[in-house]
Structures are given as structure tokens and as C-alpha cells.
Motif scaffolding. Structure first.
Motif, PDB file in Angstrom:
ATOM      1  N   ASP A 351       0.825  -1.217   0.000  1.00 50.86           N
ATOM      2  CA  ASP A 351       0.000   0.000   0.000  1.00 50.86           C
ATOM      3  C   ASP A 351       0.862   1.272   0.000  1.00 50.86           C
ATOM      4  OD1 ASP A 351       1.057  -0.276   2.498  1.00 50.86           O
ATOM      5  OD2 ASP A 351      -0.757   0.360   3.566  1.00 50.86           O
ATOM      6  N   GLU A 352       2.101   1.144  -0.499  1.00 52.28           N
ATOM      7  CA  GLU A 352       2.998   2.322  -0.497  1.00 52.28           C
ATOM      8  C   GLU A 352       3.891   2.272  -1.731  1.00 52.28           C
ATOM      9  OE1 GLU A 352       6.383   3.795   2.528  1.00 52.28           O
ATOM     10  OE2 GLU A 352       4.466   3.386   3.487  1.00 52.28           O
ATOM     11  N   PHE A 353       3.864   3.358  -2.525  1.00 52.55           N
ATOM     12  CA  PHE A 353       4.616   3.384  -3.780  1.00 52.55           C
ATOM     13  C   PHE A 353       5.516   4.608  -3.818  1.00 52.55           C
ATOM     14  CE2 PHE A 353       0.502   1.424  -4.303  1.00 52.55           C
ATOM     15  CZ  PHE A 353       0.813   0.212  -4.901  1.00 52.55           C
ATOM     16  N   LYS A 354       6.767   4.387  -4.205  1.00 53.38           N
ATOM     17  CA  LYS A 354       7.687   5.516  -4.363  1.00 53.38           C
ATOM     18  C   LYS A 354       7.657   5.915  -5.841  1.00 53.38           C
ATOM     19  CE  LYS A 354      12.517   6.836  -3.721  1.00 53.38           C
ATOM     20  NZ  LYS A 354      13.869   6.340  -3.412  1.00 53.38           N
ATOM     21  N   VAL A 355       7.159   7.110  -6.117  1.00 49.93           N
ATOM     22  CA  VAL A 355       7.025   7.590  -7.493  1.00 49.93           C
ATOM     23  C   VAL A 355       8.068   8.678  -7.721  1.00 49.93           C
ATOM     24  CG1 VAL A 355       5.455   8.610  -9.186  1.00 49.93           C
ATOM     25  CG2 VAL A 355       4.554   7.087  -7.438  1.00 49.93           C
ATOM     26  N   SER A 356       8.924   8.475  -8.734  1.00 48.35           N
ATOM     27  CA  SER A 356      10.015   9.422  -9.003  1.00 48.35           C
ATOM     28  C   SER A 356       9.807  10.098 -10.355  1.00 48.35           C
ATOM     29  CB  SER A 356      11.361   8.694  -9.023  1.00 48.35           C
ATOM     30  OG  SER A 356      11.515   7.936  -7.850  1.00 48.35           O
ATOM     31  N   GLY A 357      10.051  11.410 -10.392  1.00 49.17           N
ATOM     32  CA  GLY A 357       9.856  12.166 -11.633  1.00 49.17           C
ATOM     33  C   GLY A 357      10.882  13.281 -11.757  1.00 49.17           C
ATOM     34  N   ARG A 358      10.641  14.154 -12.759  1.00 45.23           N
ATOM     35  CA  ARG A 358      11.592  15.214 -13.080  1.00 45.23           C
ATOM     36  C   ARG A 358      11.522  16.423 -12.147  1.00 45.23           C
ATOM     37  NH1 ARG A 358      13.730  15.646 -18.225  1.00 45.23           N
ATOM     38  NH2 ARG A 358      14.665  13.667 -18.746  1.00 45.23           N
ATOM     39  N   GLY A 359      10.428  16.546 -11.405  1.00 46.02           N
ATOM     40  CA  GLY A 359      10.294  17.719 -10.540  1.00 46.02           C
ATOM     41  C   GLY A 359       8.911  17.733  -9.919  1.00 46.02           C
ATOM     42  N   GLU A 360       8.690  18.732  -9.054  1.00 38.76           N
ATOM     43  CA  GLU A 360       7.397  18.843  -8.364  1.00 38.76           C
ATOM     44  C   GLU A 360       6.231  18.965  -9.346  1.00 38.76           C
ATOM     45  OE1 GLU A 360       6.984  21.234  -4.348  1.00 38.76           O
ATOM     46  OE2 GLU A 360       8.552  22.064  -5.596  1.00 38.76           O
ATOM     47  N   LEU A 361       6.425  19.775 -10.388  1.00 40.11           N
ATOM     48  CA  LEU A 361       5.329  20.012 -11.345  1.00 40.11           C
ATOM     49  C   LEU A 361       4.977  18.720 -12.082  1.00 40.11           C
ATOM     50  CD1 LEU A 361       3.465  22.176 -12.604  1.00 40.11           C
ATOM     51  CD2 LEU A 361       5.160  22.445 -14.397  1.00 40.11           C
ATOM     52  N   HIS A 362       5.989  17.961 -12.460  1.00 38.47           N
ATOM     53  CA  HIS A 362       5.798  16.682 -13.148  1.00 38.47           C
ATOM     54  C   HIS A 362       4.897  15.762 -12.319  1.00 38.47           C
ATOM     55  CE1 HIS A 362       7.884  12.899 -15.014  1.00 38.47           C
ATOM     56  NE2 HIS A 362       6.708  13.125 -15.541  1.00 38.47           N
ATOM     57  N   LEU A 363       5.188  15.658 -11.016  1.00 42.68           N
ATOM     58  CA  LEU A 363       4.415  14.771 -10.146  1.00 42.68           C
ATOM     59  C   LEU A 363       3.049  15.373  -9.805  1.00 42.68           C
ATOM     60  CD1 LEU A 363       7.290  13.572  -7.803  1.00 42.68           C
ATOM     61  CD2 LEU A 363       6.232  12.296  -9.628  1.00 42.68           C
ATOM     62  N   SER A 364       2.984  16.697  -9.659  1.00 41.58           N
ATOM     63  CA  SER A 364       1.696  17.306  -9.287  1.00 41.58           C
ATOM     64  C   SER A 364       0.694  17.244 -10.445  1.00 41.58           C
ATOM     65  CB  SER A 364       1.881  18.753  -8.812  1.00 41.58           C
ATOM     66  OG  SER A 364       2.191  19.605  -9.878  1.00 41.58           O
ATOM     67  N   ILE A 365       1.165  17.283 -11.689  1.00 42.37           N
ATOM     68  CA  ILE A 365       0.264  17.118 -12.849  1.00 42.37           C
ATOM     69  C   ILE A 365      -0.320  15.705 -12.848  1.00 42.37           C
ATOM     70  CG2 ILE A 365       0.205  16.936 -15.385  1.00 42.37           C
ATOM     71  CD1 ILE A 365       0.242  19.834 -14.585  1.00 42.37           C
TER      72      ILE A 365
END
Length: 593
Positions: A351-365
Motif C-alpha cells: 500500500d505504499e509506492f515511491k514515485v520518481s519524476g523530473r520535478g514537483e510540477l511533473h508529479l503534481s500534474i
């Protein structure tokens, strides 16, 4: 047919999508009832609302019997993965630069990628009608940037156009303005090389984008490297691990304007869409059945920021959303990774996932898209991804460019100094000043809101990943604690009125709250437990001043990005289709001590 394939690349807000609008308007013969809306390529709701391009999209126009495929790319650094994968489809690019701002951080990033791939650039100086335009100087700055990025002599000998994309004008000579864009089209035909088209060779195409149609299923997009493919023909899909799946091309499509056109056959050089290849992923190869040969897999830069995603566990869980379990969340994230090449998902617990992206905006979209689809999710504070290089801890560094009024610059520079930023350049521009910094990525969490407040909304901020550097030490980005509810129930105006000198509130009177929910920001450093559910006791005893009017200060409404910037290590953002709430990880106040 002859083809030209070009990408339009630039920093955010320099006018890429507006330029595509003008190109479409001037070449398409629209049928009855058709029209090209403003920013026609920004097709999804989030792009329209925010005025930014998030997904790279392609269109095509015909000019003098030659088909020009145009790819519109995002300008935000966080969506750099979109830019990297589509540049492989094209042979040249239009580099758009604002006539006043000049080359900005994202211009540097996309230009570096284009130069590495050997693309031929055409520089378009846009917005030359601005009062503070300086076109000649901007051309020189662009040349210097290309030289610095290692462009070859052919690339440095770039043609220049001056444009007002909003009015649909582009021309070579500032002294001879034109009323349309025919000089831009002529320049594309003259300077951008045609793609190599070996029609007799075995079919080969790299999947660079995916789409979905409820009738046809998955649709793969890409440029055909060689050969031709017909409707109904069988092909091999070569997966990343080298295994193959036999598939059938149900329907090939080509593009013209904003439409996909069904055709019986597509051939080398064109950017096309193929329906029927169900298991395809971005970066895989669709090849000839008899002679399959894989193309190099698309590689994009590594993510720099991660967040922990969990299903919502607050007392209000399940009241609002349609998809609330960890299984729903897992399926949705797996689907996203298929199309979002610069995103990585790691399952830490079921029930826990580590999601990695290019920046805050990338993940917030991604989060905003999910909550609109009906998901309930809670996420932790963004964390930078640390690397161990030669036994030493390294963290991501950003190249930050700030454009602000000169009178307000000293306070901003002071704040960035306290956040371990190093100034690398300062350039006065009339009454404004442009300052460049090298600064740890984590120092920018929560800085945008503070920067806009300090510059009274007049500041412009952009930044881009600039590599890894040794750990800079402790950075204190948030000075204030939180006001945390210690009761369940509706918030009363009377309680908020009594407490509002203690800090700023995020909720209105009447909002439902629960124990451990963050209702505001404390004026001091520590967290404070408050009771916003206490109403005024009604008795028949009256005193002077007992019935004072309750004048409440309007609450501070946090957007999703504001909420992610605000929370600290022991706090979470709870997202549902209709609400954004902040909460403590541990809800019970006696367990938090």
C-alpha cells in the motif's frame, strides 16, 4: 511524397503552441463547421487551464506539395522526457526565443539535446512587437549558447527569422515585414533535410508515443525509419528485452492538421499512427515480420525528485472518490509508466509506492489528473533523489534564473544565500535585474510562493536540472509550524475568530475537520493543537461586547503545488476529487509527542 519533420522547441511561454496555430491557420482549408481554436494543440483540460503544454503532440501541414510534420513540445523542464523522446523523430527544429527574455534555462536544455542529435536549427526570434524587444542582441546570445553547447559549424550557420506568432507573421528581414508565414515555410523546405526514405528495405519504426481509442484500442505513434506497411499486414513487435510478439496492423493513420486520416499504406519518412499493436511500449520497435531488426531504445535523463503515494487513510476516506484501494492505485501507476517515460514507480509495500519524476510540477500534474479521474490518494513531502558518487553523498543541483525588479532583488538574494544558493551571474536590464544561481533542488521546495510574495507578484522564476554536486548540508526552508485540529466536527466561525491571531487559516467556517488535520499555519516555529469545533455557549446572561461582529480574515486557499511545497516530513497531502487537505502522518496528538 516528400516530407520534412521538424520539432518546435523553446522555453515555457515563448510562443510554441501559438506559432503552430498560425501555421495551421495559413495552410489548412477548413470544412464547414471546423475552426482552429486558440492554442489548438493544448488539447487536454489541464493544458487549457494552466496555459502550458504538458504532452508533446504532432500535426502536419502541406506546403508546395511537400508534407511538413510538426511536433509541438512542452517548455517546462519537468516535462523534458517528452522533448527527449520526440526529437528522435525529426531532422530539424525551430528554436523559438523570446525577443526580450532571450535564451532561458529550458532553451539551453532542449538545444543541448537537439545539438547532440545533430539536428539542423532554425532560430525564430518571437514577440518582436514587445516594447522591450532586443532582437539583434538575442540572436548573439543564442549563437553564444549554441557555441557553448558544442554545436558544429553547420549548426552554427543557422538561418534567422523574426516573428509575431500571435498575428501569424514571420520574416527574414526586420526592415521588410511580411503579413504571413510563407518565408518560414520556404526556409523549412530549404534548410531542413528530408528524412532518408528507403522504401524497399524491411519495415522498421520506433514507438515514440502511445494513444488510445475505445474502438481500435492502443495506437502507436512514431516515424517510419524505412520500408512501408499496409493495412492488415502482420509485423513483429520487438520488446525491450529482445522478445517478439506477432501483431497485425489493423489501421494505419497519417496526420493532416488536427485530424488523423485513415490510409491503406504508410511509408518511410512520415510520422504515422498504427492501430492494432496492443502490447507496445514507448521505446520498442515495430519491424518487418520476415526480417525484424530492433532500433536503439529511447533513453531519457534520470528522475531527480520522488514522493510516496498511498491510498487515502484519513477518517474521510472513501466519501468522495471512486477508486480508493491500493489495488486501484497500483493499476493506475502501472498504466502511467507505460506512456510517461521519465516517471519511475517502485512498490515499497503493497500500500505504499515511491514515485520518481523530473520535478514537483511533473508529479503534481500526475496527481491532479488522478484526482480528476476519481482517485483518492495521500502523498508525502517531495524528496530529492540522492546518489552515492565515489563514496560521497551527492544531490541534484538546479540552474535557477530569476527576473525581478531591481529594488526588491537584495532581499531575494539574501534568502537564496541562506538556502545554500551560489550566485553565478547578475545582469541589469533597465529597472529589472536577471540573477542566475546554482542551488540544491531541495532548496527550491516552497520557494516559489515566497519569491512571488517578496517580489509582489512581479518576479519570473525558471530553473532546470544541472547535474549532481556534493551534499550542501542542512537547509531550513520552512520557518513556521502548523495549526492542527484536536477535535472532529464542523469548524465554527467563533473558534476561528478567537484563534486567528495565532496564525493563518486554510479552512472556512463550516468546513468538516478531523483530529490531526492541519487547519492553518502557526505564527511560531512549533506545531500547535487547536480546537476549531468549539462554539459560543448560549446563555441568557449578556455583557457589553458579548455580541461583537465576528470579522474573519479570509482563509489562504492552497493549490496542489502550494500544498506540496508547504508540508514538512511528518505531514501528508490528502487528495480527493473535490478536496485538498493537509494532515499529520500520525493523527492522534498524544502519539505525536
Amino acid at each position: 511524397m516528400e516530407y520534412r519533420n521538424i520539432a518546435i522547441i523553446a522555453h515555457v511561454d515563448h510562443g510554441k503552441t501559438t506559432l503552430v496555430d498560425a501555421l495551421l491557420r495559413q495552410t489548412l482549408e477548413l470544412k464547414h463547421g471546423e475552426e482552429i481554436t486558440e492554442r489548438a494543440m493544448d488539447s487536454n483540460d489541464l493544458e487549457k487551464e494552466r496555459g502550458i503544454t504538458i504532452l508533446a503532440k504532432n500535426t502536419a501541414v502541406e506546403y508546395k506539395g511537400i508534407k511538413i510534420n510538426i511536433v509541438d513540445t512542452p517548455g517546462h523542464a519537468d516535462f523534458g522526457g517528452e522533448v527527449e523522446r520526440v526529437l528522435g523523430m525529426v531532422n530539424g527544429c525551430l528554436v523559438l526565443v523570446d525577443a526580450a527574455e532571450g535564451p532561458m534555462p529550458q532553451t539551453r536544455f532542449v538545444l543541448r539535446k537537439a545539438i547532440e542529435l545533430g539536428l539542423k536549427p532554425i532560430v525564430v526570434i518571437n514577440k518582436i512587437d514587445r516594447g522591450d524587444a532586443r532582437p539583434e542582441e538575442v540572436v548573439n546570445l543564442t549563437f553564444d549558447l549554441m557555441a557553448e553547447l558544442g554545436a558544429n559549424d553547420d549548426q552554427l550557420d543557422f538561418p534567422i527569422l523574426y516573428a509575431i506568432a500571435r498575428e501569424g507573421k514571420a520574416y527574414k528581414d526586420l526592415d521588410k515585414p511580411q503579413d504571413d508565414m510563407h518565408e518560414l515555410f520556404d526556409m523549412v523546405l530549404e534548410h531542413i533535410p528530408a528524412p532518408a526514405t528507403d522504401l524497399e528495405a524491411p519495415f522498421q519504426m520506433l514507438v515514440t508515443n502511445l494513444d488510445y481509442n475505445e474502438y481500435l484500442g492502443r495506437i502507436v505513434l512514431g516515424r517510419i525509419q524505412r520500408g512501408t506497411v499496409k493495412k492488415g499486414e502482420f509485423v513483429q513487435l520487438i520488446h525491450k528485452d529482445g522478445t517478439m510478439t506477432k501483431s497485425r496492423v489493423v489501421q494505419p493513420f497519417t496526420h493532416l492538421g488536427l485530424r488523423r486520416i485513415e490510409v491503406d499504406q504508410v511509408s518511410a519518412g512520415d510520422i504515422v499512427a498504427l492501430a492494432g499493436i496492443e502490447d507496445a511500449q514507448i521505446g520498442e520497435t515495430v519491424a518487418d515480420l520476415a526480417d525484424p531488426e530492433a532500433l536503439p531504445i529511447i533513453t531519457v535523463d534520470e528522475p531527480t525528485v520522488s514522493m510516496i503515494f498511498q491510498p487515502n487513510t484519513s477518517p474521510f476516506a472513501g466519501k468522495d472518490g471512486k477508486y480508493v484501494t491500493s489495488r486501484h492505485l497500483n493499476d493506475r501507476l502501472k498504466r502511467e509508466v507505460m506512456t510517461n517515460v521519465s516517471l519511475k514507480v517502485e512498490e515499497i509495500r503493497p500500500d505504499e509506492f515511491k514515485v520518481s519524476g523530473r520535478g514537483e510540477l511533473h508529479l503534481s500534474i500526475l496527481l491532479e489528473t488522478m484526482r480528476r479521474e476519481g482517485y483518492e490518494v495521500q502523498v508525502g513531502a517531495p524528496q530529492v533523489i540522492i546518489r552515492d558518487i565515489d563514496g560521497e553523498k551527492h544531490e541534484p543541483i538546479e540552474h535557477l534564473v530569476l527576473d525581478m525588479p531591481e529594488s526588491l532583488s537584495s532581499a531575494v538574494i539574501g534568502v537564496l544565500g541562506s538556502r545554500k544558493g551560489q550566485m553565478v551571474n547578475m545582469e541589469p536590464m533597465g529597472s529589472r535585474v536577471r540573477v542566475e544561481f546554482k542551488i540544491p533542488s531541495r532548496a527550491l521546495f516552497g520557494f516559489r510562493t515566497q519569491f512571488l510574495t517578496m517580489t509582489q507578484g512581479e518576479g519570473i522564476m525558471s530553473h532546470i536540472f544541472d547535474g549532481y554536486a556534493p551534499w550542501a548540508g542542512e537547509i531550513k526552508s520552512r520557518q513556521n509550524g502548523s495549526l492542527v485540529s484536536m477535535e472532529d466536527g464542523p469548524a465554527f466561525a467563533y473558534s476561528i475568530w478567537k484563534l486567528q491571531d495565532r496564525g493563518a487559516f486554510f479552512i472556512d467556517a463550516g468546513a468538516e475537520v478531523y483530529v490531526g488535520m492541519i487547519v492553518g499555519e502557526n505564527a511560531r516555529e512549533q506545531d500547535m493543537n487547536v480546537n476549531v469545533c468549539k462554539n459560543k455557549k448560549l446563555t441568557n446572561v449578556r455583557s457589553s461586547g458579548a455580541d461583537d461582529a465576528l470579522t474573519l480574515i479570509p482563509p489562504r486557499k492552497l493549490s496542489l503545488e502550494d500544498a506540496l511545497e508547504y508540508i514538512s516530513e511528518d505531514e501528508l497531502v490528502e487528495l480527493t476529487p473535490h478536496s485538498i487537505r493537509l494532515r499529520k502522518k500520525v493523527l492522534n496528538p498524544s502519539f505525536r509527542k
